[in-house]
Design an enzyme around this catalytic site. Structure first.
Site, PDB file in Angstrom:
ATOM      1  N   GLU A 138       1.249   4.160   2.846  1.00  0.00           N
ATOM      2  CA  GLU A 138       1.808   3.667   3.990  1.00  0.00           C
ATOM      3  C   GLU A 138       3.503   3.901   4.005  1.00  0.00           C
ATOM      4  OE1 GLU A 138       0.193  -0.210   4.761  1.00  0.00           O
ATOM      5  OE2 GLU A 138      -1.895   0.489   4.141  1.00  0.00           O
ATOM      6  N   HIS A 179       0.986  -1.289   0.011  1.00  0.00           N
ATOM      7  CA  HIS A 179      -0.063  -0.163   0.012  1.00  0.00           C
ATOM      8  C   HIS A 179       0.904   1.277   0.043  1.00  0.00           C
ATOM      9  CE1 HIS A 179      -3.248  -2.770   2.172  1.00  0.00           C
ATOM     10  NE2 HIS A 179      -3.327  -2.680   0.842  1.00  0.00           N
ATOM     11  N   GLU A 203       2.316  -4.074  11.095  1.00  0.00           N
ATOM     12  CA  GLU A 203       1.558  -2.738  11.023  1.00  0.00           C
ATOM     13  C   GLU A 203       2.186  -1.810  11.841  1.00  0.00           C
ATOM     14  OE1 GLU A 203      -0.649  -2.195   9.071  1.00  0.00           O
ATOM     15  OE2 GLU A 203      -1.734  -4.061   8.568  1.00  0.00           O
ATOM     16  N   HIS A 207       3.598  -2.663   6.801  1.00  0.00           N
ATOM     17  CA  HIS A 207       2.401  -1.994   6.512  1.00  0.00           C
ATOM     18  C   HIS A 207       2.091  -0.807   7.450  1.00  0.00           C
ATOM     19  CE1 HIS A 207       0.073  -4.358   3.440  1.00  0.00           C
ATOM     20  NE2 HIS A 207       0.914  -5.242   3.665  1.00  0.00           N
TER      21      HIS A 207
END
Length: 272
Positions: free
Chosen positions: A60, A57, A240, A161
């Protein structure tokens, strides 16, 4: 222009690849839809194959700083190629394949989650019903990386991410996927616990809830972590980072930052 987190520019990415090329093998695994290289850095001579990918992504951008921190330590980019004892040991144990930017077109175009044709790359790792994936027509980025993974095999996989909602650093695993069992569960728990010891910004209490059943997990085999765990029977995880502050280790003035992302990337070598 507005950014959701401090930008990590494409020119900075190219500069990172150029610096890495002085100390490691840098290759292109393929081209994106707009014709940009899917850069991969290979280092180490160990039997255990470790893949770490970043920025599926593209918005990010903390993942770009994470990759830079990891590669700076692994290759000694800020010390003329001189690395610490732990890194020397790791490059004997592992062969690393590191992809700092999975979605270069999205990064250049300013997309948050998609490539040039609007595909979310983290849903392109496996064919789901009538939706064939990955394909060269829609997701050549994933197609190229997965093809190389099939050549090398995978013993460890980490997909880096940022999460827009949860203000914590955390790791999500491949729970309830077909190969999930005591072995994977034990490896996952040991890795996360070791990561928390190596960097106080990592925590393990708060994260995504695991699926309730194997049937629920099977709905998401098109996600990288689940597909790699299933395809290669290996420890496979998603990391994350927050967009704002890390509430388990707060910095009210700066919040979560590029510097802390950089540090979190460098410290992943300890749990490995």
């Amino acid at each position: 222009f507005f950014s959701y987190f401090p930008p990590y520019s494409y020119s900075r990415h190219l500069g990172l690849i150029s610096r890495c090329g002085q100390y490691a093998s840098t290759t292109s695994l393929g081209q994106s839809l707009d014709g940009r290289d899917i850069d991969c850095i290979t280092v180490g001579k160990g039997k255990t194959v470790c893949w770490i990918i970043h920025r599926q992504h593209p918005g990010e951008t903390m993942a770009g700083y994470y990759a830079e921190g990891l590669l700076t330590r692994l290759l000694g980019l800020d010390s003329d190629g001189v690395v610490d004892d732990q890194v020397q040991k790791l490059t004997d144990m592992y062969t690393f394949y590191i992809v700092p930017l999975m979605c270069p077109d999205g990064a250049v175009r300013g997309h948050l989650r998609t490539n040039a044709c609007g595909a979310n790359l983290n849903r392109e790792w496996y064919t789901k019903r009538f939706y064939e994936a990955p394909t060269l027509e829609r997701s050549p980025e994933v197609h190229s990386v997965l093809k190389k993974m099939d050549e090398t095999g995978v013993d460890f996989f980490l997909d880096v991410h940022g999460d827009e909602e949860l203000p914590f650093n955390f790791i999500s695993g491949a729970e309830k996927t077909p190969n999930w069992g005591k072995r994977m569960e034990s490896l996952h728990g040991a890795f996360v616990a070791a990561y928390q010891r190596s960097n106080s910004d990592m925590q393990q209490k708060i994260g995504y809830p695991p699926p309730n059943s194997p049937e629920d997990a099977s709905k998401y085999l098109n996600v990288a972590t689940n597909q790699i765990a299933t395809r290669f029977n290996c420890l496979s995880m998603t990391l994350e980072m927050p967009f704002k502050d890390c509430l388990s280790n707060m910095d009210p003035e700066r919040g979560w930052s590029p510097a802390r992302s950089h540090s979190l990337g460098a410290s992943v070598l300890a749990p490995l």
